[in-house]
Write an enzyme that holds these catalytic residues in place. Structure first.
Site, PDB file in Angstrom:
ATOM      1  N   GLU A 133       0.800  -1.229   0.000  1.00  0.00           N
ATOM      2  CA  GLU A 133       0.000   0.000   0.000  1.00  0.00           C
ATOM      3  C   GLU A 133       0.836   1.283   0.000  1.00  0.00           C
ATOM      4  OE1 GLU A 133      -2.760  -0.607   3.250  1.00  0.00           O
ATOM      5  OE2 GLU A 133      -3.480  -2.485   2.393  1.00  0.00           O
ATOM      6  N   ASN A 173       2.075  -5.233  -3.039  1.00  0.00           N
ATOM      7  CA  ASN A 173       0.681  -5.584  -2.742  1.00  0.00           C
ATOM      8  C   ASN A 173      -0.129  -4.314  -2.473  1.00  0.00           C
ATOM      9  OD1 ASN A 173      -1.194  -7.803  -2.041  1.00  0.00           O
ATOM     10  ND2 ASN A 173      -1.117  -6.996   0.034  1.00  0.00           N
ATOM     11  N   HIS A 209     -10.386  -6.584  -1.887  1.00  0.00           N
ATOM     12  CA  HIS A 209     -11.398  -6.376  -0.855  1.00  0.00           C
ATOM     13  C   HIS A 209     -12.596  -5.729  -1.569  1.00  0.00           C
ATOM     14  CE1 HIS A 209      -8.946  -7.518   2.540  1.00  0.00           C
ATOM     15  NE2 HIS A 209      -7.963  -6.773   2.077  1.00  0.00           N
ATOM     16  N   ASP A 240     -12.219 -10.715  -0.217  1.00  0.00           N
ATOM     17  CA  ASP A 240     -13.486 -10.888   0.501  1.00  0.00           C
ATOM     18  C   ASP A 240     -14.549 -10.072  -0.224  1.00  0.00           C
ATOM     19  OD1 ASP A 240     -12.439  -8.458   1.454  1.00  0.00           O
ATOM     20  OD2 ASP A 240     -12.178  -9.204   3.495  1.00  0.00           O
TER      21      ASP A 240
HETATM   22  O1  G3I Z   1      -4.459  -7.665  18.919  1.00  0.00           O
HETATM   23  C1  G3I Z   1      -4.910  -6.390  19.416  1.00  0.00           C
HETATM   24  C2  G3I Z   1      -5.412  -6.525  20.769  1.00  0.00           C
HETATM   25  O2  G3I Z   1      -4.348  -6.900  21.613  1.00  0.00           O
HETATM   26  C3  G3I Z   1      -6.023  -5.189  21.192  1.00  0.00           C
HETATM   27  O3  G3I Z   1      -6.564  -5.287  22.466  1.00  0.00           O
HETATM   28  C4  G3I Z   1      -7.117  -4.768  20.213  1.00  0.00           C
HETATM   29  C5  G3I Z   1      -7.752  -3.422  20.563  1.00  0.00           C
HETATM   30  O4  G3I Z   1      -7.741  -2.529  19.474  1.00  0.00           O
HETATM   31  O5  G3I Z   1      -6.541  -4.667  18.969  1.00  0.00           O
HETATM   32  C6  G3I Z   1      -5.990  -5.887  18.483  1.00  0.00           C
HETATM   33  O6  G3I Z   1      -5.348  -5.621  17.293  1.00  0.00           O
HETATM   34  C7  G3I Z   1      -6.178  -5.435  16.167  1.00  0.00           C
HETATM   35  C8  G3I Z   1      -5.746  -6.441  15.128  1.00  0.00           C
HETATM   36  O7  G3I Z   1      -6.412  -6.209  13.911  1.00  0.00           O
HETATM   37  C9  G3I Z   1      -5.994  -7.891  15.545  1.00  0.00           C
HETATM   38  O8  G3I Z   1      -7.361  -8.109  15.688  1.00  0.00           O
HETATM   39  C10 G3I Z   1      -5.998  -4.020  15.667  1.00  0.00           C
HETATM   40  O9  G3I Z   1      -6.553  -3.096  16.575  1.00  0.00           O
HETATM   41  C11 G3I Z   1      -6.667  -3.866  14.296  1.00  0.00           C
HETATM   42  O10 G3I Z   1      -6.322  -2.590  13.760  1.00  0.00           O
HETATM   43  C12 G3I Z   1      -6.152  -4.929  13.373  1.00  0.00           C
HETATM   44  O11 G3I Z   1      -6.819  -4.811  12.145  1.00  0.00           O
HETATM   45  C13 G3I Z   1      -6.152  -5.427  11.054  1.00  0.00           C
HETATM   46  C14 G3I Z   1      -5.919  -4.403   9.965  1.00  0.00           C
HETATM   47  O12 G3I Z   1      -5.313  -5.035   8.855  1.00  0.00           O
HETATM   48  C15 G3I Z   1      -4.993  -3.281  10.437  1.00  0.00           C
HETATM   49  O13 G3I Z   1      -4.894  -2.299   9.452  1.00  0.00           O
HETATM   50  C16 G3I Z   1      -7.056  -6.535  10.516  1.00  0.00           C
HETATM   51  O14 G3I Z   1      -7.180  -7.577  11.484  1.00  0.00           O
HETATM   52  C17 G3I Z   1      -6.461  -7.106   9.235  1.00  0.00           C
HETATM   53  O15 G3I Z   1      -7.385  -7.981   8.637  1.00  0.00           O
HETATM   54  C18 G3I Z   1      -6.175  -5.976   8.263  1.00  0.00           C
HETATM   55  O16 G3I Z   1      -5.554  -6.530   7.124  1.00  0.00           O
HETATM   56  C19 G3I Z   1      -5.252  -5.593   6.077  1.00  0.00           C
HETATM   57  C20 G3I Z   1      -4.010  -6.107   5.380  1.00  0.00           C
HETATM   58  O17 G3I Z   1      -2.971  -6.312   6.296  1.00  0.00           O
HETATM   59  C21 G3I Z   1      -3.581  -5.157   4.264  1.00  0.00           C
HETATM   60  N1  G3I Z   1      -4.677  -4.911   3.337  1.00  0.00           N
HETATM   61  C22 G3I Z   1      -5.930  -4.483   3.944  1.00  0.00           C
HETATM   62  C23 G3I Z   1      -6.382  -5.479   5.015  1.00  0.00           C
HETATM   63  C24 G3I Z   1      -7.705  -5.083   5.584  1.00  0.00           C
HETATM   64  O18 G3I Z   1      -7.620  -3.853   6.232  1.00  0.00           O
END
Ligand code: G3I
Length: 323
Positions: A133, A173, A209, A240
């Site tokens: 990105e 990517n 996405h 997705d």
């Molecule tokens: O693990 C922590 C946890 O310890 C904490 O208490 C909680 C509270 O906010 O957050 C948890 O972390 C979260 C993490 O996902 C795991 O669930 C983060 O806040 C959250 O921001 C994070 O989101 C991820 C996101 O990327 C971040 O930008 C998504 O799971 C993940 O699916 C998403 O994946 C991205 C790809 O890497 C790149 N392309 C887009 C895609 C979708 O956004």
């Protein structure tokens, strides 16, 4: 007993990779999760565990536990493993502040990170998202800490550093660049410039996405072909399929299935052989927990429902693989 092949078997039979993003906690705690992942998919990628934030709890330590769990799972089950991601502007560690570093120190920080992480998985990760990105939605270079300090050089450097320590195929990517549009035009130009400079880039990952507005599959195929014409491999890396929560179609499962089918078909027609879905089942989709996305989009974008039952999208993907 049924003789109906699993999705994984259908993919294997077609020399195709169908993958899922994996949550290591679910892998450890839910047998249905890992059984579905290993029976139905022949490719995996850690959804979050290889990102810089989760990997680096403090300045001087790495914690590879979660990432190792996913890579080990892929190894044990003879799956193709995508590594996601070495260089990104999101999910950096909380302790990391760019202003603590000079530009030269930032470059050294990034080099050390890429060498440590990509080097650790030499021979075990098949493909890396090296840079994720780097382009903004309007096609300009995204204003990130890396770009701000190092300019466009950081991309060529990151690919070179990864190439120094890894035998994986190396990918750029991005999202919103699945079809021909302003952003994919800009990425095309960027990758052409980087290749001209000799950057060791093997491929481009189109995330797919499809949240609400779904790209035209014919344009997706045309987009895949133009990147291939640059000499790049193309994979669909984070698929997705959801809808605007306030305006879903009357028959969302059917529309979703048709879009999955059309994308797999477009991909195969163009000679692309890998599609990774961004999660195993609907209950583990990021759309239900990320920011306000659960208000904005429908929350069942994957091939298996909350109970791990196969959805119409599952049958559609399998059908597209057997056509
Ligand atoms: O693990 C922590 C946890 O310890 C904490 O208490 C909680 C509270 O906010 O957050 C948890 O972390 C979260 C993490 O996902 C795991 O669930 C983060 O806040 C959250 O921001 C994070 O989101 C991820 C996101 O990327 C971040 O930008 C998504 O799971 C993940 O699916 C998403 O994946 C991205 C790809 O890497 C790149 N392309 C887009 C895609 C979708 O956004």
């Amino acid at each position: 007993m049924t003789d109906e092949p699993t999705l994984r078997e259908a993919a294997d039979d077609s020399d195709f990779r169908i993958g899922a993003a994996i949550d290591p906690d679910a892998l450890r705690s839910d047998p249905s999760y890992w059984r579905t992942a290993s029976n139905e998919f022949n490719a995996v990628t850690p959804e979050n565990a290889l990102k810089m934030g989760p990997l680096r709890p403090s300045r001087d330590t790495y914690d590879f536990g979660d990432a190792d769990a996913v890579v080990d799972f892929g190894d044990r089950n003879d799956m193709y493993v995508r590594g996601h991601v070495l260089v990104w502007h999101n999910q950096k560690p909380d302790w990391f502040q760019a202003w603590d570093y000079t530009d030269d120190q930032l470059r050294e920080f990034l080099r050390e990170h890429v060498h440590t992480v990509a080097g650790r998985y030499h021979g075990r990760i098949d493909a890396w998202d090296v840079v994720n990105e780097a382009v903004a939605d309007d096609g300009s270079m995204r204003d990130t800490v890396w770009y701000d300090a190092l300019g466009e050089d950081y991309l060529a450097d990151a690919f070179r550093w990864a190439d120094e320590v890894s035998d994986a195929d190396l990918y750029y990517n991005d999202y919103g660049a699945d079809a021909i549009n302003e952003k994919s035009d800009a990425i095309y130009d960027l990758l052409e410039r980087l290749l001209d400079r000799g950057a060791p880039i093997d491929g481009v990952g189109l995330q797919m996405h499809a949240l609400g507005d779904h790209p035209d599959p014919d344009s997706v195929a045309e987009n895949i072909r133009r990147f291939q014409d640059l000499g790049l491999d193309v994979q669909i890396t984070e698929m997705d399929v959801a809808f605007h929560a306030d305006d879903p179609p009357a028959n969302p499962d059917k529309v979703q299935a048709e879009f999955y089918r059309d994308v797999i078909a477009a991909c195969r027609d163009a000679g692309c052989d890998t599609v990774v879905t961004w999660g195993v089942h609907d209950a583990s989709t990021w759309l239900r927990t990320f920011r306000d996305f659960s208000d904005r989009f429908t929350g069942d974008p994957l091939l298996f429902d909350d109970r791990y039952d196969e959805k119409p999208a599952y049958d559609a993907v399998k059908g597209a693989l057997r056509d």
